[in-house]
Design a protein around this motif. Structure first.
Motif: not given
Length: 359
Positions: A165-173, A326-332
């Protein structure tokens, strides 16, 4: 004594055709070790839409030097730490590395932006993947097993936040969190997010987490309405399917953040959605032309501005908020071995809303 008997290997782009699912797995030589660096054993790496542009070298202002390794949403474990690394990083820490890998910090004195904490606007900005360090060496990204980078640009991941969940926050987020926070998103503010995709869906999540009074999702068609409402939007506008939308919602928003990547967007109508003193922030990077500001700016004291990723301090702030709210991005999650297909599916818009590669 630190063991360094590991190999740097990853999915390499040898020429622009790599963006067509033709990355090749092979060894590479990372940047020369400096005592300000760390090595990270990669567990996860998000796939960003801009990875295609980097692999294809389609941005004239940021040409790619081949061979390259894409990926700038990196999560992993520190396996080597230089003697001059700050922020208390140590072997075994779980860290994240985003889109920026270098600035003038620690090299040649601070520029005004670095001194003020806005290192993402440093004129010596270097990208984490498919970029070039100040000394001319190539920056290799996270579609691989290990990553080397200056320790300053690695941030610890809070214990309560899962790596995928943290990974896409580092750019997209952070790319959308930064302008939302900077322009005062919070209680009493009415916020619009244009484009409900990998970055835009973070906009809805973070606008809600920051306490916005109203969150409006804006897209061309209605096919993402259900998703946007589930993410937390209060209203959805489908601009190609709702005649009169611009007039009906005129002057209703305080902040709009646009992730649209086409210069053919209805910019005048979007700006017309702003109240007096409202702010329009463009963060998408059009590859098909330039945006021209319309007359509505002059008539209503509105502002059009831009934003670029975020500083390491902003990333830490965002990760803390994400953990608390509890921000929960939609991740696959997909295996690293399937990177080529996952990239193709991302470009084709098949993902809701982010793929994350996992070793």
């Amino acid at each position: 004594m630190t063991s360094t008997d590991y190999q740097f290997e990853g999915w390499m782009g040898l020429d622009p055709s790599a963006a067509d699912g033709k990355m090749v797995w092979q060894k590479f030589t990372p940047k020369q070790w400096e005592e300000t660096d760390i090595d990270v054993k990669i567990s996860h790496c998000g796939i960003c839409g801009s990875d295609e542009h980097s692999l294809r070298s389609s941005w004239e202002w940021l040409p790619t030097k081949y061979p390259c390794c894409a990926g700038h949403e990196i999560i992993g474990t520190v396996v080597r730490v230089g003697t001059q690394v700050e922020h208390g990083l140590k072997i075994g820490d779980r860290v994240g590395v985003g889109a920026q890998t270098e600035a003038c910090i620690g090299r040649m004195g601070y520029c005004a932006d670095c001194a003020s904490g806005n290192e993402q606007y440093c004129p010596r900005f270097s990208t984490t993947a498919c970029g070039t360090y100040i000394n001319g060496e190539t920056a290799y990204g996270g579609y691989g097993l290990y990553h080397r980078c200056p320790g300053h640009f690695a941030v610890k991941i809070p214990d309560g936040l899962a790596s995928h969940l943290a990974a896409p926050m580092l750019c997209g987020g952070i790319t959308i969190y930064s302008p939302l926070k900077h322009h005062g998103c919070g209680p009493g503010k009415k916020v619009g997010i244009i484009g409900i995709g990998g970055i835009g869906h973070f906009g809805v999540l973070f606008a809600r987490a920051l306490g916005a009074e109203k969150v409006v999702a804006i897209s061309r068609r209605s096919n993402k309405k259900k998703d946007a409402m589930q993410l937390g939007a209060d209203l959805y506008i489908a601009t190609e399917e709702e005649p009169g939308w611009a007039e009906r919602h005129a002057r209703s928003l305080d902040i709009i953040v646009s992730t649209a990547s086409s210069a053919n967007m209805p910019l005048a109508q979007y700006i017309g959605l702003l109240s007096t003193d409202g702010t329009f922030v463009q963060i998408g990077l059009p590859a098909d032309g330039n945006l021209a500001a319309p007359l509505g700016l002059l008539l209503n004291r509105r502002k059009v501005t831009s934003s670029m990723c975020g500083s390491t301090d902003e990333i830490r702030d965002m990760l803390t908020l994400a953990t608390e709210k509890d921000v929960h991005p939609w991740v696959q999650v997909v295996p690293m071995k399937n990177a080529n297909q996952a990239l193709l599916d991302t470009v084709a818009g098949k993902v809701r809303f982010r793929y994350v590669l996992e070793n």
